[in-house]
Design an enzyme around this catalytic site. Structure first.
Site, PDB file in Angstrom:
ATOM      1  N   TYR A 177       0.848  -1.187   0.000  1.00 39.38           N
ATOM      2  CA  TYR A 177       0.000   0.000   0.000  1.00 39.38           C
ATOM      3  C   TYR A 177       0.882   1.235   0.000  1.00 39.38           C
ATOM      4  CZ  TYR A 177      -3.470   3.459   0.620  1.00 39.38           C
ATOM      5  OH  TYR A 177      -4.258   4.564   0.373  1.00 39.38           O
ATOM      6  N   GLN A 231     -10.762   0.847   1.189  1.00 38.74           N
ATOM      7  CA  GLN A 231     -11.294  -0.010   0.122  1.00 38.74           C
ATOM      8  C   GLN A 231     -10.184  -0.803  -0.570  1.00 38.74           C
ATOM      9  OE1 GLN A 231     -11.759   3.198   0.531  1.00 38.74           O
ATOM     10  NE2 GLN A 231     -11.196   4.392  -1.266  1.00 38.74           N
ATOM     11  N   ASN A 286      -3.043   6.555   6.223  1.00 41.99           N
ATOM     12  CA  ASN A 286      -3.721   7.400   7.205  1.00 41.99           C
ATOM     13  C   ASN A 286      -4.560   6.529   8.135  1.00 41.99           C
ATOM     14  OD1 ASN A 286      -5.976   6.706   5.746  1.00 41.99           O
ATOM     15  ND2 ASN A 286      -6.266   8.721   4.823  1.00 41.99           N
ATOM     16  N   GLN A 297       8.205  16.238   9.641  1.00 41.42           N
ATOM     17  CA  GLN A 297       7.147  15.246   9.870  1.00 41.42           C
ATOM     18  C   GLN A 297       5.784  15.912   9.981  1.00 41.42           C
ATOM     19  OE1 GLN A 297       7.868  11.938   9.309  1.00 41.42           O
ATOM     20  NE2 GLN A 297       9.616  13.191   8.707  1.00 41.42           N
ATOM     21  N   HIS A 342       3.599  16.006   6.858  1.00 40.69           N
ATOM     22  CA  HIS A 342       2.957  14.807   6.309  1.00 40.69           C
ATOM     23  C   HIS A 342       1.443  14.880   6.391  1.00 40.69           C
ATOM     24  CE1 HIS A 342       5.902  11.981   4.935  1.00 40.69           C
ATOM     25  NE2 HIS A 342       6.677  12.220   5.980  1.00 40.69           N
ATOM     26  N   GLU A 400       7.758   6.844  16.621  1.00 46.15           N
ATOM     27  CA  GLU A 400       8.138   6.205  15.350  1.00 46.15           C
ATOM     28  C   GLU A 400       9.587   6.588  15.014  1.00 46.15           C
ATOM     29  OE1 GLU A 400       6.253   8.000  11.999  1.00 46.15           O
ATOM     30  OE2 GLU A 400       6.739   6.354  10.651  1.00 46.15           O
ATOM     31  N   HIS A 401       9.858   7.899  14.984  1.00 53.76           N
ATOM     32  CA  HIS A 401      11.216   8.391  14.742  1.00 53.76           C
ATOM     33  C   HIS A 401      11.729   9.086  16.001  1.00 53.76           C
ATOM     34  CE1 HIS A 401       9.037   8.856  10.823  1.00 53.76           C
ATOM     35  NE2 HIS A 401      10.070   8.145  10.423  1.00 53.76           N
ATOM     36  N   ASP A 417      13.992   8.682   5.641  1.00 53.47           N
ATOM     37  CA  ASP A 417      12.772   8.644   4.837  1.00 53.47           C
ATOM     38  C   ASP A 417      13.077   8.242   3.402  1.00 53.47           C
ATOM     39  OD1 ASP A 417      11.051   9.296   6.826  1.00 53.47           O
ATOM     40  OD2 ASP A 417      10.761  11.391   6.243  1.00 53.47           O
ATOM     41  N   GLU A 441       2.108 -35.944  30.364  1.00 50.08           N
ATOM     42  CA  GLU A 441       0.975 -35.188  29.796  1.00 50.08           C
ATOM     43  C   GLU A 441      -0.222 -36.093  29.515  1.00 50.08           C
ATOM     44  OE1 GLU A 441       2.363 -32.858  26.441  1.00 50.08           O
ATOM     45  OE2 GLU A 441       3.386 -31.439  27.776  1.00 50.08           O
ATOM     46  N   HIS A 496       1.463 -40.241  21.692  1.00 47.66           N
ATOM     47  CA  HIS A 496       2.762 -39.587  21.470  1.00 47.66           C
ATOM     48  C   HIS A 496       3.897 -40.516  21.908  1.00 47.66           C
ATOM     49  CE1 HIS A 496       0.267 -36.012  21.232  1.00 47.66           C
ATOM     50  NE2 HIS A 496       1.318 -35.242  20.947  1.00 47.66           N
TER      51      HIS A 496
END
Ligand SMILES: NC(=O)c1ccc[n+]([C@@H]2O[C@H](COP(=O)([O-])OP(=O)(O)OC[C@H]3O[C@@H](n4cnc5c(N)ncnc54)[C@H](O)[C@@H]3O)[C@@H](O)[C@H]2O)c1
Ligand SMILES: N[C@H](CO)Cc1c[nH]c[nH+]1
Ligand SMILES: [Zn+2]
Length: 429
Positions: free
Chosen positions: A127, A185, A208, A256, A259, A323-324, A357, A411, A416
């Protein structure tokens, strides 16, 4: 940009200060996105077209791009920008190729061999945000590692119109399908498929709050798709000491802020004077910014925190988990080992966040909303799966049998145990 003194705030005020603005309207967002996803699942291409016309002004009924479109875009671009894209691509390739993992082979006991292998994820959705600014750099950040990992289907979605730079970067990364659709979408189409877009196994890339919420919802559904991480609106936190350059700090915060209106930028400094000078630098640098209106809104949500000392600045940063994270102090390498939660760290006055970036080689797809406490920055490992292999000789099974049979008995799992003893009986005959 408001300035506050950390020590004078109550603990509730401190918590509120570090909350993300993008999370504010969560329930409205959840419902809007759920409705979009449901419509794409029910009506496929038709709903995808309707939304793309409504939100992104698609002209005509075609959202599929092909090689002719890539060739035309490449021909339209100047050599300068093509060269810049190539430099960024090569840098990212270098750093991500170095992340390749050899097969790990360990003989854990004589005759017992264990191996760890990796295998590329077959189909991946990339994306690429495009609502506010088209981001060809994000094509490189997601496409180059997918290419190096050896994924076979690289499906790119981005809101129309697709910039020539996006198409050129896609061709360098070996992207196999391109669709000019965006938002929740596009995420739904990648996760569930439509008549035109076949579903992918895993979806990558930032976006976003609609995109990020859609990724969250499809990844919570068995029928949906895996995702890389919650990579939402950009964030930067700067730790600056009394020697930090306020003009540099302001430029990093604004990089930033531009953005989106929901970007968040924070300065943490023990120096009231650096905080004041940075605020006035922001005003003068903002005045000449092309994206002034957007950056201004983000700066209005942002804050300059004056704290006790650098130790407290580190604590605030670890709590916010940006984030940064930019460290403009005298000895940033001394601080770095104490920085526990950050997507990507930029050390020293000569390392602006913009280099990460675009072209230092690190990946710019990074967790936001505080998820750097648990999620990693995007890397080659996200495009592959790990699986293990084991092989035992007869002696290996003899060596391990006592432990396995006793554990199976403990167990209460006698089938097993039998799978081991049946072999031991044969060996002992
Ligand atoms: N965390 C990271 O690694 C990272 C990296 C790059 C960019 N980013 C962030 O990505 C974001 C990109 O956002 P963008 O908006 O420019 O592009 P985008 O492509 O993420 O979003 C645009 C889409 O949002 C949808 N949309 C817009 N308004 C809507 C509404 N009211 N209802 C439903 N859908 C709606 C539209 O379909 C549109 O296609 C920015 O916030 C940026 O900070 C993050
Ligand atoms: N800073 C963004 C990540 O939050 C990535 C980016 C792309 N182009 C410019 N910046
Ligand atoms: Zn950026």
């Amino acid at each position: 940009m408001q300035t506050v003194n950390w020590e004078q705030l109550t603990s509730d005020q401190q918590a509120e200060l570090l909350a993300r603005p993008a999370m504010a309207d969560s329930s409205g967002l959840t419902n809007t996105v759920a409705e979009i996803i449901s419509n794409i699942r029910q009506q496929g291409d038709q709903a995808l077209l309707d939304y793309t016309k409504r939100f992104d002004k698609l002209e005509g009924d075609n959202f599929t791009l092909n090689n002719t479109d890539i060739e035309a875009a490449t021909a339209r671009l100047d050599d300068d920008i093509k060269d810049a894209i190539k430099v960024a691509y090569q840098q990212v390739v270098k750093f991500h190729e170095a992340q390749q993992q050899d097969v790990i082979r360990v003989e854990t006991m004589p005759g017992v061999v264990c191996e760890m292998h990796t295998q590329a994820i077959e189909s991946v959705g990339l994306y690429i945000p495009g609502g506010s600014a088209p981001l060809p750099s994000t094509v490189i950040m997601t496409g180059a590692p997918a290419q190096i990992a050896g994924c076979s289907r690289l499906v790119l979605c981005s809101p129309p119109p697709l910039a020539d730079e996006i198409l050129y970067a896609a061709s360098l990364c070996g992207v196999t399908e391109i669709y000019s659709v965006g938002g929740a979408q596009a995420i739904a189409a990648l996760a569930y498929g439509t008549e035109t877009i076949k579903a992918v196994d895993k979806i990558f890339g930032p976006g976003n709050s609609f995109v990020t919420e859609a990724k969250r919802q499809v990844s919570n559904d068995f029928a949906g798709a895996a995702i890389d991480m919650p990579a939402g609106p950009s964030e930067v936190l700067v730790i600056g000491d009394e020697n930090a350059d306020p003009a540099f700090i302001a430029s990093d915060l604004l990089s930033q802020a531009e953005h989106g209106h929901d970007s968040q930028t924070i300065l943490v400094t023990p120096s009231a004077s650096v905080a004041a000078q940075t605020a006035s630098e922001i005003d003068s640098q903002l005045a000449v910014l092309e994206r002034r209106e957007i950056a201004e809104k983000a700066i209005a949500n942002s804050v300059s925190i004056v704290c006790k000392d650098i130790q407290q600045a580190i604590e605030i940063s670890n709590r916010y988990a940006p984030e940064h994270l930019i460290v403009q102090t005298e000895n940033p390498r001394e601080i770095q080992p104490h920085l526990k939660n950050a997507g990507s760290i930029f050390l020293g006055a000569w390392t602006p966040e913009s280099v990460g970036d675009y072209a230092s080689g690190t990946n710019h797809v990074l967790p936001t909303y505080g998820y750097t406490k648990t999620y990693s920055s995007l890397g080659l490992a996200d495009f592959v799966k790990r699986y293990t292999v084991q092989e035992l000789t007869q002696q290996g099974l003899r060596n391990l049998a006592p432990a396995v049979t006793r554990l199976a008995a403990a167990e209460g799992l006698t089938a097993h145990k039998r799978a081991v003893t049946i072999r031991m009986e044969k060996l002992d005959k």
